[in-house]
Design a protein around this motif. Structure first.
Motif, mmCIF file in Angstrom:
data_model
loop_
_atom_site.group_PDB
_atom_site.id
_atom_site.type_symbol
_atom_site.label_atom_id
_atom_site.label_comp_id
_atom_site.label_asym_id
_atom_site.label_seq_id
_atom_site.Cartn_x
_atom_site.Cartn_y
_atom_site.Cartn_z
ATOM 1 N N PRO A 291 -8.402 -0.073 -34.573
ATOM 2 C CA PRO A 291 -7.198 -0.030 -33.805
ATOM 3 C C PRO A 291 -6.002 -0.955 -35.100
ATOM 4 N N GLY A 292 -4.904 0.405 -35.669
ATOM 5 C CA GLY A 292 -3.884 -1.265 -36.213
ATOM 6 C C GLY A 292 -3.008 -1.985 -34.932
ATOM 7 N N TYR A 293 -3.491 -2.147 -34.001
ATOM 8 C CA TYR A 293 -2.043 -1.964 -32.607
ATOM 9 C C TYR A 293 -1.655 -3.646 -33.109
ATOM 10 N N ALA A 294 -0.594 -3.776 -32.796
ATOM 11 C CA ALA A 294 -0.155 -5.149 -33.418
ATOM 12 C C ALA A 294 -0.569 -6.585 -31.820
ATOM 13 N N GLU A 295 -0.311 -5.755 -30.988
ATOM 14 C CA GLU A 295 -1.150 -6.839 -30.053
ATOM 15 C C GLU A 295 -2.237 -5.415 -29.313
ATOM 16 N N TYR A 296 -3.129 -6.851 -28.845
ATOM 17 C CA TYR A 296 -4.645 -6.119 -28.321
ATOM 18 C C TYR A 296 -5.376 -6.831 -27.543
ATOM 19 N N ASP A 297 -5.840 -6.497 -26.389
ATOM 20 C CA ASP A 297 -7.198 -7.530 -25.904
ATOM 21 C C ASP A 297 -8.340 -6.537 -26.472
ATOM 22 N N ARG A 298 -8.960 -7.759 -26.719
ATOM 23 C CA ARG A 298 -10.880 -7.345 -27.417
ATOM 24 C C ARG A 298 -12.014 -8.214 -26.309
ATOM 25 N N ALA A 299 -12.245 -7.431 -25.886
ATOM 26 C CA ALA A 299 -13.404 -6.602 -25.258
ATOM 27 C C ALA A 299 -15.072 -6.893 -25.442
ATOM 28 N N VAL A 300 -15.300 -7.449 -25.205
ATOM 29 C CA VAL A 300 -17.354 -6.946 -26.119
ATOM 30 C C VAL A 300 -18.130 -7.227 -24.857
ATOM 31 N N GLN A 301 -18.783 -6.007 -24.619
ATOM 32 C CA GLN A 301 -19.893 -6.084 -23.234
ATOM 33 C C GLN A 301 -20.774 -5.487 -24.578
ATOM 34 N N THR A 302 -22.124 -6.672 -23.988
ATOM 35 C CA THR A 302 -23.612 -6.759 -24.646
ATOM 36 C C THR A 302 -25.012 -6.277 -23.387
ATOM 37 N N GLN A 303 -25.249 -5.289 -24.210
ATOM 38 C CA GLN A 303 -26.570 -5.077 -23.036
ATOM 39 C C GLN A 303 -27.801 -5.066 -24.307
ATOM 40 N N PRO A 304 -29.106 -5.772 -23.890
ATOM 41 C CA PRO A 304 -29.946 -6.437 -24.101
ATOM 42 C C PRO A 304 -30.325 -4.701 -24.106
ATOM 43 N N LEU A 305 -31.701 -4.363 -24.517
ATOM 44 C CA LEU A 305 -32.274 -3.366 -24.124
ATOM 45 C C LEU A 305 -33.830 -3.614 -24.179
ATOM 46 N N ASN A 306 -34.376 -3.169 -23.245
ATOM 47 C CA ASN A 306 -35.534 -3.748 -22.805
ATOM 48 C C ASN A 306 -36.845 -2.120 -22.450
ATOM 49 N N LEU A 307 -37.954 -2.857 -21.954
ATOM 50 C CA LEU A 307 -39.629 -2.098 -22.530
ATOM 51 C C LEU A 307 -40.126 -3.015 -21.382
ATOM 52 N N GLY A 309 -39.610 -4.052 -18.333
ATOM 53 C CA GLY A 309 -40.055 -5.363 -18.627
ATOM 54 C C GLY A 309 -39.666 -6.828 -19.615
ATOM 55 N N ILE A 310 -39.975 -6.311 -21.127
ATOM 56 C CA ILE A 310 -40.443 -7.044 -21.926
ATOM 57 C C ILE A 310 -38.176 -6.685 -22.858
ATOM 58 N N ALA A 311 -37.973 -8.026 -23.574
ATOM 59 C CA ALA A 311 -37.049 -7.768 -23.933
ATOM 60 C C ALA A 311 -37.675 -7.795 -25.588
ATOM 61 N N LEU A 312 -36.215 -7.072 -25.994
ATOM 62 C CA LEU A 312 -36.634 -6.902 -26.974
ATOM 63 C C LEU A 312 -35.591 -6.643 -28.119
ATOM 64 N N PRO A 313 -35.564 -6.930 -29.602
ATOM 65 C CA PRO A 313 -34.469 -7.401 -30.194
ATOM 66 C C PRO A 313 -33.722 -6.818 -30.822
ATOM 67 N N LEU A 314 -33.578 -5.766 -29.176
ATOM 68 C CA LEU A 314 -32.707 -4.959 -29.426
ATOM 69 C C LEU A 314 -31.619 -4.879 -29.075
ATOM 70 N N SER A 315 -30.029 -4.844 -29.029
ATOM 71 C CA SER A 315 -29.671 -4.641 -27.877
ATOM 72 C C SER A 315 -27.596 -3.462 -28.358
ATOM 73 N N VAL A 316 -27.731 -3.120 -27.957
ATOM 74 C CA VAL A 316 -26.165 -2.086 -27.831
ATOM 75 C C VAL A 316 -24.973 -2.933 -27.391
ATOM 76 N N SER A 317 -23.740 -3.190 -28.164
ATOM 77 C CA SER A 317 -22.064 -4.140 -27.841
ATOM 78 C C SER A 317 -21.633 -2.784 -27.545
#
Length: 393
Positions: A291-307, A309-317
């Protein structure tokens, strides 16, 4: 169990014997040395099993016994392979299923850091990534010792670190350096000087020669006890002056709280974008631009993917942009005074943690739209500070 495994490996068939004299057929098969098992008869229906390679050899015995044979079921690996050959997608999928983990195990899947609250784990991971330890790089290209030395060099807050590989993941263990006061060796000659000004109440010079007495007024940097004296014979005597010099000191703390201040408030408009991160490569999952907001707050949440119980080299942010607007907020003098008092309490607790507070006087004035909260604290504290004596013969 082993015999059944061998039969399934080479394949076998279940067939029906059609005729009036199946026993003649079975005797002929036995004379020819052709194994037949699980023979069962239910009324006029007789079934049996034989190896897939031996089924064609049963035709002479069937003719001799005056019966006909009909295959009812095919089992084992050879028939399963024929089934797959008609569906190449299954074969390709199986090939990828077995070979992909072997290929991908040669790359770094995940990098974690733990062990300290002083240094954020994100900062440790960033430094490690700059040194070559990040998802997607070849494991054989990682120099764990070089990464360890780089972490200690670039993060002076750390006292110890270890870079361990667990399968396709790297675990970085760190320990924070404990904050210790600068110590002067007891064999080093030194004086005692005042850290701040005050009125001397008590002098406890365990070594050295005190130059102040109770009732004296000193300023910051004044000499309290000296470690160098000239004796009667004209010789120089050096001491490591140490002890406590208790003084009555006064400290002033001030907090300025404006009645009108600028605050940023959310407008309610948000934009969220999602990305898939695979081996360090980010792939957009949302087509919406930033977005072209003049003022904004940006927050990023990253969720690792597991199979399992095994951590995969994949994540969704999920990246959330929230529009902000500046607004003038006015508060009354009592709210500003409470905020100033709270700020002063934190300052006093931090800076006078080792002092004994004797008295405290608070004063609040409003000047030019600003509430000024002032606290004058009188306390008893040790104001002595060692200072080495540098000299040459």
């Amino acid at each position: 169990m082993l015999l059944e495994l061998i039969r399934r490996l080479f394949g076998y068939v279940r067939f029906r014997i059609i005729g009036r004299a199946p026993e003649t057929f079975l005797n002929a098969a036995a004379l020819q040395g052709i194994p037949v098992w699980r023979v069962s008869a239910r009324g006029e229906v007789c079934t049996a099993h034989t190896a897939a390679a031996d089924y064609a050899r049963l035709r002479p015995a069937a003719r001799a016994g005056g019966v006909r044979l009909r295959v009812e079921q095919k089992n084992g690996l050879p028939f399963w392979m024929l089934h797959i050959r008609r569906r190449p997608g299954i074969a390709v999928g199986l090939l990828i299923f077995f070979t992909a983990p072997m290929f991908l195990s040669g790359f770094v899947w995940q990098v974690d850091a733990n062990g300290t609250e002083t240094v954020p784990a994100e900062r440790v991971v960033q430094v490690a990534a700059a040194c070559g330890v990040r998802p997607g790089v070849r494991i054989r290209s990682v120099d764990a010792e070089q990464v360890r030395l780089a972490l200690l060099t670039q993060l002076p807050e750390l006292s110890w670190t270890a870079v361990n590989r667990v399968g396709s993941c790297y675990r970085i263990e760190v320990r924070a350096r404990s904050a210790q006061p600068e110590l002067i060796d007891e064999t080093t000659p030194c004086n005692l000087k005042a850290r701040c000004g005050g009125v001397i109440v008590r002098v406890q010079a365990e070594d050295g020669f005190a130059v102040v007495k109770p009732g004296d007024v000193v300023q910051a940097g004044d000499l309290l006890a000296e470690g160098l004296r000239v004796d009667a014979a004209g010789g120089t005597v050096l001491h490591h002056a140490h002890g406590k010099v208790i003084a009555l000191t006064a400290h002033t703390f001030q907090s300025r709280q404006p009645l009108t201040r600028t605050v940023r408030l959310p407008t309610g408009r948000t934009v969220q974008r999602r990305r898939l991160c695979a081996f360090g490569v980010e792939l957009p999952l949302s087509l919406q631009p930033a977005p072209g907001y003049a003022e904004y707050d940006r927050a990023v949440q990253t969720q690792p993917l597991n199979l399992f119980g095994i951590a995969l080299p994949l994540s969704v942010s999920a990246e959330t942009w929230t529009e902000q607007c500046s607004s003038q907020q006015t508060r009354d003098s009592s709210e500003a005074q409470q905020a100033g008092a709270l700020e002063l309490e934190q300052k006093i607790a931090s800076e006078l943690a080792d002092a004994e507070i004797v008295s405290r006087r608070d004063e609040t004035v409003t000047r030019g739209g600003t509430v000024i909260v002032t606290a004058t604290v009188t306390c008893l504290e040790d104001i002595s500070c060692p200072e080495p004596i540098y000299w040459s013969e």
